[in-house]
Design an enzyme around this catalytic site. Structure first.
Site, PDB file in Angstrom:
ATOM      1  CB  CYS B  63      -0.897  -0.012   1.229  1.00 26.08           C
ATOM      2  SG  CYS B  63       0.021   0.045   2.777  1.00 26.08           S
ATOM      3  CB  ALA B  66       4.093  -0.490   2.134  1.00 31.32           C
ATOM      4  NE  ARG B  97      11.850  -1.989   1.016  1.00 36.95           N
ATOM      5  CZ  ARG B  97      12.564  -1.222   0.231  1.00 36.95           C
ATOM      6  NH1 ARG B  97      13.259  -0.215   0.721  1.00 36.95           N
ATOM      7  NH2 ARG B  97      12.603  -1.444  -1.075  1.00 36.95           N
ATOM      8  CG  HIS B 197       7.298   4.609  -4.091  1.00 32.65           C
ATOM      9  ND1 HIS B 197       7.136   3.680  -5.087  1.00 32.65           N
ATOM     10  CD2 HIS B 197       7.602   3.907  -2.969  1.00 32.65           C
ATOM     11  CE1 HIS B 197       7.338   2.470  -4.590  1.00 32.65           C
ATOM     12  NE2 HIS B 197       7.618   2.572  -3.314  1.00 32.65           N
TER      13      HIS B 197
END
Lengths: 518, 486
Positions: B63, B66, B97, B197
């Site tokens: 999503c 994220a 991550r 992003h």
């Protein structure tokens, strides 16, 4: 150049070579890095009582909590039923997270779908996502049951699962008779254990109360069998298999409700099993007739047990029983409920555990432990530690309620080793950090995130809990039963001995105590 | 045994139609647009992308949260990133991550921590702005060396009408203009990580560049200043990249965002060139800096010696002879290492077939590294790519490659089962599915807890890892000797 084709350097050695160390140092000029003296002062300050008081005065900020959200527990409960596909209604990112989280712990695939709601669904509701989602999941993955839960997005906009699923069935997404139990699992209420509870209850309700009004409710015809619910448990694979073995030895007629032991432990033999094991759906339905239902994790099954009790079941609730007395209570209760005797084999197993404790307790006696985790696990572990003569000095559960705290306090009060020990409901691992600095202990017990506390406070970590990402395969070994207690004892002892060895390993300085017999 | 190109294309087309045949008609129509067999002379891969995932199909996507917290903002090490909303999102993405960084966690850096407002029902009902206000105060009290705060919105924030921008402005004023960045990356926005992003890039633009104001420069500019954009330092990737750039004579003034700091973001407008690795996640801010500050940007690829050398030369072409010579010097310096790596591993990997399914830049960028080892990528796809990614992919893939956009669990399993690659490279959710099937697998998001894979140092690790996955003796043990059949 430090890299080498013959002996390839991994990240943990590559970046220690001088060229990289220099590079890191030079990079600081661009980072507006905190001057070293100021940094050191701050580091030291975070270890103080003063910092602890500020830390415990927090009212809003949560830092490094030891809990997750409801739908994670919903998925856990759902996959424990045969050929059941969990379906989480809401944003799709959540499902990616749950699947990753479980796969990182169990090192297994976790199948689960989302209704992939986006902005338009936020405005108009997610009915179409439910209609299409159920149809796609049904056709693609051929489940025998789809268990629906929700993300916080669907909860905030108020989607009505009951109506949506009815409509989807009318539209032919899945056959009218197809099993689609559902429950609302808002992430802003409770934690993953709440989601487990809600989902387990919803699945039982579905089968027992007439499948959302589509069939007459089942009429209970009491039988001698018992139901068993393990709860949200990172050791489900090992634990449930161990419980089955115990029941087998006792000759108990049982149904495991939510049996994930095969789901999260499938073989590598050339075939991917999307579904494997799990409670057969017919058995889940027939479980209504059981004489009693046993839960190993009371705080994980409160609503489920209340529901089961209303159906007329006798209910036995444990708090993740561990150790000699914990297992004794569990087995005696099973014996009482089923009229089955505890066989000699198990008495001998018990004797072997007592033997092992007697052999080793000198190394554990009086050692101070901090522990955190889910409410039931911490209760069970604390009980076992007290039994070993250890002191569970700090006991913390981020999802622990005042009721849980009272239960822990009562446990501590029942033992001379519980004196001076404290319980911390609703606190997080940043609180634990202050506790470990200001009231140090010998060992910390917790999940993988505890390694950050180990790093900062140098308290050796014994990994028991969920999730465990950085050690492999421990979920295959039970914590329950006498055998589980033995595993736990050995795990604790190994760490104790490793620490003594590491502390005495300097030649000519400390190695007089580097004993070969302990 | 080896199929001709036409046979490969026919087989791949058949595999696609087999997969589609299981869907309800409406879904089959939608999914058909995302699957294709690449025709070598086409300017794109012939698939639709960046479209909503179909419900119920087991998409692998995440999503917007994220994309923002997990990818773009999370690695900025000296800022506190609040996962604003219920506890789960921050919990599942906590330290997962592998964005490596140097710092004292909890004191001057905060990447591997989970800060959350842990929303309760009352926060949903009455709103969370007051709680957020208090959280900023508590962060300032307990983590005074933080250089800034970001507010990473989870789903409920945008649904309950909270005004996190107002809180951010108010608190910034209270703390002497402190950088406090509200990010509207609620998980339901957009169709994947990708919008996250973009939103995160826009938040840098609005709240670091435009509202941040002028701060005294930390350093004197040089003609050789560059910024690494779109490297998240997974397993140390940005470090094994930075070292090459510095060796060729450039000065790296900022890393976006792996092992990065707020100061590095703020100082990037001083760079002479932005070099962009993950185009997908950071092209937005690169374009902005080009328009606003006149900083050119160039894409590069640091996977495998062929692409590293090509990229070093491309980067050097933006500078004078000193840097061009530096690039040649670096390439020559590492040539013996690369020769040794290839000599060791290529004989063990030559001809092996690979299927990829990843995010960002990797479905195309890593192909060269495999080819350096004599391997062939026969299928690839993006979790959240856009059309421009699929255009760029044509420079990497061969005629007849199977292309799958936003692949579903069902399709991917089917494709791998039919194409029988020697290696699959994808994520944690896929790893165990394929290993159960007896197919060697490497996680290509987290480098399967290995790495770095970037640069020359990283390629040695990459080659070793691919070899250990494929030539693992365990794959000879998957069938019991007494079992009938194959």
């Amino acid at each position: 150049m430090s890299q080498n084709a013959e002996k390839v350097l991994d990240h943990f050695s590559l970046f220690r070579s001088q060229e990289y160390v220099d590079m890191f140092e030079n990079k600081k000029a661009f980072e507006n890095a905190v001057p070293l003296t100021e940094l050191q002062t701050a580091v030291d300050w975070t270890k103080t009582r003063e910092y602890r008081e500020l830390n415990f005065a927090r009212e809003a900020l949560v830092v490094n909590p030891a809990k997750a959200c409801q739908p994670l527990g919903a998925v856990f409960a759902a996959v424990g039923f045969e050929k059941t596909l969990p379906f989480v209604h809401g944003s799709q990112g959540c499902v990616a997270y749950y699947r990753s989280h479980f796969s990182r712990h169990f090192k297994e695939p976790t199948s689960c779908v989302s209704s992939s709601m986006t902005e338009d669904a936020a405005v108009f509701g997610g009915l179409n996502n439910m209609i299409d989602g159920l149809a796609n999941a049904y056709n693609l993955y051929k489940p025998e049951m789809i268990a629906v839960s929700t993300t916080c997005m669907a909860e905030v906009i108020g989607d009505d699962l009951n109506a949506f699923i009815k409509t989807a069935k009318e539209k032919g997404s899945v056959p009218a008779k197809f099993d689609v139990p559902f429950t609302h699992t808002p992430a802003f209420v409770g934690s993953h254990v709440t989601g487990y509870d809600n989902t387990m209850k919803s699945i039982l309700e579905h089968f027992w109360d007439g499948k959302a009004g589509t069939e007459p409710p089942l009429v209970r015809e009491p039988r001698d069998s018992i139901n068993f619910i393990g709860g949200f448990d990172g050791y489900a694979v090992g634990n449930i298999r161990e419980v089955k073995r115990l029941f087998g030895l006792m000759g108990v007629d049982y149904t495991i409700l939510g049996d994930t032991s095969d789901v999260w432990d499938t073989p590598t033999d050339g075939r991917f099993r999307m579904y494997d094991g799990g409670t057969p759906l017919a058995a889940a339905a027939a479980a209504v007739h059981a004489r009693a239902t046993i839960s190993m994790q009371e705080f994980c099954t409160q609503k489920t047990l209340a529901y089961v009790a209303k159906k007329g079941h006798e209910v036995a609730a444990f708090n993740h029983p561990m150790g000699v007395a914990g297992t004794d209570r569990f087995l005696m209760e099973v014996a009482r409920l089923t009229g089955r005797a505890i066989p000699e084999d198990l008495t001998r197993e018990r004797g072997r555990l007592v033997d092992a404790i007697a052999d080793s307790s000198a190394h554990i006696h009086g050692k101070k432990f901090a522990l955190y985790g889910d409410p039931d696990l911490t209760l069970g572990l604390a009980g076992f530690l007290l039994e070993l003569g250890a002191e569970p000095v700090h006991i913390l559960a981020t999802n622990g309620t005042p009721e849980w705290a009272a239960r822990v306090q009562a446990l501590l009060d029942s033992s001379p080793f519980g004196k001076g020990c404290h319980v911390y409901p609703g606190r997080d691992l940043w609180h634990m950090r202050s506790l470990l600095f200001t009231e140090p202990v010998d060992f910390l017990i917790g999940n993988t995130y505890g390694k950050f506390l180990e790093r900062d406070t140098r308290t050796p970590l014994i990994r028991i809990g969920f999730p465990i990402f950085d050690r492999h395969h421990h979920h295959r070994y039970p914590l329950w039963g006498y055998q589980g207690a033995m595993n736990t004892l050995v795990k604790i002892l190994d760490k104790i001995f490793d620490v003594i060895d590491a502390d005495t390993i300097v030649p000519g300085k400390t190695d007089y105590s580097f004993d070969i017999i302990r | 045994m080896d199929l001709t190109l036409d046979e490969v294309k026919a087989r791949n087309a058949e595999v696609i139609s087999e997969a589609l045949s299981v869907y309800p008609d409406k879904t089959a129509k939608k999914r058909a647009k995302h699957l294709n067999v690449y025709e070598g002379d086409k300017p794109d891969c012939g698939v639709k992308s960046n479209i909503k995932s179909v419900p119920g199909v087991m998409t692998i996507r995440g999503c917007a949260y994220a994309g923002s917290k997990g990818v773009v903002w999370g690695p900025i090490k000296d800022m506190v990133h609040i996962s604003h909303g219920p506890v789960g999102c921050g919990q599942y993405s906590w330290a997962a991550r592998r964005n490596y960084y140097i710092g004292v966690t909890g004191v001057d850096t905060f990447v591997t921590m989970q800060f959350t407002s842990d929303f309760q029902e009352k926060d949903i009902v009455f709103g969370g702005d007051k709680k957020l206000d208090k959280i900023v105060d508590e962060i300032q009290k307990l983590f005074p060396l933080n250089h800034g705060i970001t507010i990473q919105s989870e789903c409920p924030i945008g649904l309950i009408g909270d005004d996190i921008e107002a809180v951010a402005k108010k608190k910034s004023k209270e703390y002497d203009g402190k950088t406090i960045v509200p990010v509207r990356c609620e998980g339901f926005r957009g169709v994947s990580q990708s919008l996250g992003h973009h939103i995160a890039n826009d938040a840098v633009r609005d709240w670091v560049f435009e509202k941040g104001g002028d701060k005294p420069p930390l350093f004197e500019s040089t003609p050789y200043d560059v910024a690494i954009i779109g490297d998240y330092n997974i397993g140390g990737d940005a470090w094994s990249s930075r070292i090459l750039l510095e060796e060729m004579g450039l000065r790296v003034v900022a890393q976006w965002s792996g092992d990065g700091s707020l100061a590095e973001l703020e100082n990037t407008p001083k760079a002479k060139l932005n070099i962009l690795h993950c185009y997908r996640s950071m092209n937005y801010i690169s374009r902005y800096m080009e328009e606003k500050f006149g900083i050119p940007w160039v894409e590069y690829n640091f996977f495998g010696p062929s692409k590293v050398a090509e990229s070093l030369r491309t980067i050097a072409s933006h500078f004078d002879d000193r840097i061009k010579e530096g690039a040649e010097r670096v390439i020559a310096k590492y040539q013996p290492l690369m020769d040794a790596v290839i000599a060791k591993y290529k004989p063990r990997l030559e001809g092996k077939k690979v299927m990829l399914y990843v995010g960002g830049l990797r479905p195309r960028h890593v192909i060269g590294a495999y080819e350096d080892l004599g391997m062939e990528v026969i299928g690839t796809g993006y979790e959240f790519g856009h059309n421009d990614d699929y255009q760029r992919t044509t420079h990497y893939v061969k005629d007849g490659t199977l292309i799958y956009d936003d692949v579903t669990g069902y399709e991917f399993e089917k494709f791998v089962d039919r194409l029988q690659p020697d290696l699959v490279g994808s994520g944690i959710k896929e790893k165990y599915v394929f290993q159960k099937m007896g197919v060697p697998f490497r996680q290509m998001h987290s480098w399967d807890y290995s790495g770095p894979y970037h640069g020359y140092d990283g390629f040695a690790i990459f080659a070793r890892d691919m070899d250990m996955a494929i030539n693992n003796p365990v794959w000879g043990l998957t069938r019991a000797p007494w079992s009938a059949g194959q």
